[in-house]
Scaffold this active site. Structure first.
Site, short mmCIF file in Angstrom:
data_model
loop_
_atom_site.label_atom_id
_atom_site.label_comp_id
_atom_site.label_asym_id
_atom_site.label_seq_id
_atom_site.Cartn_x
_atom_site.Cartn_y
_atom_site.Cartn_z
N ARG A 1 27.65 54.28 45.22
CA ARG A 1 27.92 53.33 44.14
C ARG A 1 28.16 51.92 44.68
NH1 ARG A 1 32.07 56.43 45.71
NH2 ARG A 1 34.24 55.94 45.28
N ASP B 1 48.08 45.52 44.59
CA ASP B 1 47.52 45.05 45.85
C ASP B 1 48.30 43.84 46.37
OD1 ASP B 1 45.32 46.90 46.04
OD2 ASP B 1 44.47 45.88 44.32
N ASP C 1 44.53 50.89 47.17
CA ASP C 1 43.36 50.37 47.88
C ASP C 1 43.86 49.91 49.24
OD1 ASP C 1 40.69 49.47 48.24
OD2 ASP C 1 40.59 49.07 46.09
N LYS D 1 39.88 53.28 48.46
CA LYS D 1 40.99 53.76 47.62
C LYS D 1 41.34 55.20 47.97
CE LYS D 1 39.45 51.27 43.50
NZ LYS D 1 38.16 50.93 44.10
N ARG E 1 30.53 49.48 49.28
CA ARG E 1 31.53 50.07 50.16
C ARG E 1 31.35 51.57 50.30
NH1 ARG E 1 37.86 48.61 49.55
NH2 ARG E 1 37.59 49.28 47.41
N TYR E 2 30.85 52.22 49.23
CA TYR E 2 30.67 53.68 49.24
C TYR E 2 29.19 53.98 49.09
CZ TYR E 2 35.61 53.29 47.88
OH TYR E 2 36.94 52.97 47.82
N CYS F 1 44.92 37.26 34.67
CA CYS F 1 46.13 38.04 34.88
C CYS F 1 46.87 37.46 36.07
CB CYS F 1 45.76 39.50 35.13
SG CYS F 1 44.54 40.10 33.95
N ARG G 1 42.01 39.77 42.68
CA ARG G 1 40.91 38.87 43.04
C ARG G 1 41.23 37.43 42.63
NH1 ARG G 1 36.93 42.83 41.04
NH2 ARG G 1 36.46 44.17 42.82
N CYS H 1 46.43 39.31 39.42
CA CYS H 1 45.06 39.74 39.77
C CYS H 1 44.84 39.83 41.28
CB CYS H 1 44.06 38.76 39.19
SG CYS H 1 42.36 39.13 39.67
N CYS I 1 36.82 35.37 33.46
CA CYS I 1 37.53 36.43 32.74
C CYS I 1 37.97 35.89 31.39
CB CYS I 1 38.77 36.88 33.51
SG CYS I 1 38.40 37.55 35.12
C1 LIG Z 1 37.08 50.55 43.39
C2 LIG Z 1 35.75 50.35 43.92
C3 LIG Z 1 34.70 51.20 43.55
C4 LIG Z 1 34.87 52.32 42.58
O1 LIG Z 1 35.62 53.36 43.12
P1 LIG Z 1 35.87 54.67 42.25
O2 LIG Z 1 36.87 55.43 43.08
O3 LIG Z 1 34.56 55.36 42.10
O4 LIG Z 1 36.42 54.23 40.94
C5 LIG Z 1 33.46 50.98 44.10
N1 LIG Z 1 33.25 49.99 44.98
C6 LIG Z 1 34.23 49.17 45.38
C7 LIG Z 1 33.93 48.11 46.37
C8 LIG Z 1 35.52 49.33 44.86
O5 LIG Z 1 36.50 48.50 45.23
S1 SF4 Z 2 42.69 41.60 36.75
FE1 SF4 Z 2 41.63 39.77 37.59
S2 SF4 Z 2 39.45 40.24 37.38
FE2 SF4 Z 2 40.55 41.61 35.99
S3 SF4 Z 2 40.62 40.51 34.00
FE3 SF4 Z 2 42.54 40.06 35.09
S4 SF4 Z 2 42.08 38.12 36.13
FE4 SF4 Z 2 40.09 39.01 35.60
#
Ligand SMILES: *Cc1c(COP(=O)(O)O)cnc(C)c1O
Ligand code: SF4
Length: 357
Positions: free
Chosen positions: A110, A287, A324, A331, A106-107, A123, A128, A126, A119
């Protein structure tokens, strides 16, 4: 999804007699974490969303009330089946930036690399939650190779974030292979691991796991924790093993109603991070994941909490409050603004000072 049709009497220990992770409603009933009358309803929840509670978290839940801050994070709740307005399957738009299987780009500098969807705990809030679960969708070695090639071919990528799921559910051998492969990529500077393992399953941070994380690159472990109680004696020792090995540790927290969204609980958590040599990094506004509205707070409430910390709690303990933006826009900090457009700045006590005078 876990097989949630447990037999009447489920053994709570594995063959070595170590307590093991609870993965079905029947096991929760046997462990007396939920009432037998609640089982039917909760099985509807666990058919939809994965369940896992590690021995360390089970012990904490056993010592608190059913609406305690650890129980709320991990025990299934019928409200999870209620989808609120605006809630969506992919709340932060990861899919939109999927470059190759298991890799979100996305960036520019990184990438997120997701070698597993499993996991140690699941959670209930979560973001995701539609993607995570046991057994499914780990990258096989060919797919991992494709993801590593993608990184190798792009020198603008400086940082790889191992995420998932929780990467530290993988064996030290597999973690070691991934870290070694990343270590050999010249343009990478940072390997970052997002995990709950050190606190929710401390024995997994074994000597072998610590050795597997060793690299010539900077290694950051970003620990997800939401309540000070998670810092048990064993959990603190696991964090110390990582820090002693030269890993830099950061903390991330999801702001959650009934868990940490009050000034005292949040302050205790942030101080616990710092006391364990972990710098609070992000406080995430929750989220829009499906079935999580009972956890949600408003941005105004979050900002008021951030204000309550400023001036009272060490700067070392202050995270950045972030949101986000849905649909993959990234973010952004949403903390309270102390400076207005007219050159006036408010101090921690809320008194306004005019910088123009
Ligand atoms: C959160 C996230 C990151 C990391 O973002 P930072 O602001 O550097 O912590 C990188 N890629 C994706 C897709 C993310 O959701
Ligand atoms: S927040 Fe989601 S991805 Fe992270 S440990 Fe909990 S269940 Fe797993």
């Amino acid at each position: 999804m876990p097989a949630d049709v447990g037999t009447a009497s489920v053994s709570l220990t594995d063959e070595t007699d170590r307590p093991r992770t609870l993965r079905s409603v029947a096991e929760l009933v046997d462990a007396r974490l939920v009432a037998p009358q609640a089982a039917d309803e909760l099985e509807h929840v666990t058919r939809r969303y994965a369940l896992a509670i590690t021995p360390a978290m089970r012990d904490l839940i056993a010592g608190e009330s059913p609406d305690g801050p650890i129980a709320r994070q991990f025990l299934p709740d019928p409200r999870e089946l209620v989808v609120g307005p605006g809630e969506r399957i992919d709340p932060i738009g990861d899919e939109r930036h999927l470059a190759v299987k298991g890799l979100v780009h996305r960036y520019p500098d990184r990438v997120l690399l997701k070698p597993t969807h499993a996991c140690p705990v699941y959670c209930r809030f979560c973001f995701r939650r539609e993607m995570v679960g046991p057994g499914g969708e780990a990258l096989d070695s060919r797919e991992l190779g494709v993801a590593l090639d993608y990184i190798r071919e792009r020198p603008t990528i400086r940082e790889v974030i191992l995420s998932g799921g929780d990467p530290l559910v993988l064996s030290p051998r597999r973690i070691g292979e991934i870290v070694a492969a990343l270590d050999a990529i010249g343009h990478l500077e940072v390997i970052r691991v997002h995990t709950r393992v050190p606190l929710v399953d401390p024995p997994r941070i074994s000597a072998a796991m610590v050795a597997a994380l060793e690299s010539r690159k900077a290694v950051y472990v970003v620990l997800h924790a939401n309540h000070a109680r998670e810092f048990t004696t064993a959990g603190r020792a696991a964090c110390a093993r990582l820090v002693r090995a030269g890993v830099a540790m950061l903390g991330q927290t999801v702001l959650l109603r009934g868990i940490n969204a009050d000034a005292a609980a949040l302050e205790a958590l942030l101080r616990a991070f710092v006391a364990n040599r972990i710098k609070p990094y992000y406080l995430h506004h929750p989220d829009m994941a499906p079935g999580t509205s009972h956890f949600r707070v408003t941005i105004e409430e979050g900002q008021a909490l951030m204000r309550s910390l400023r001036g009272r709690v060490s700067g070392l303990a202050q995270p950045t409050y972030v949101l986000d933006i849905p649909d993959g826009h990234g973010k952004v900090p949403i903390g309270p603004a102390y400076l207005d457009g007219e050159g006036r700045v408010s101090d921690p006590a809320g008194v306004c000072h005019d910088l123009m005078r």
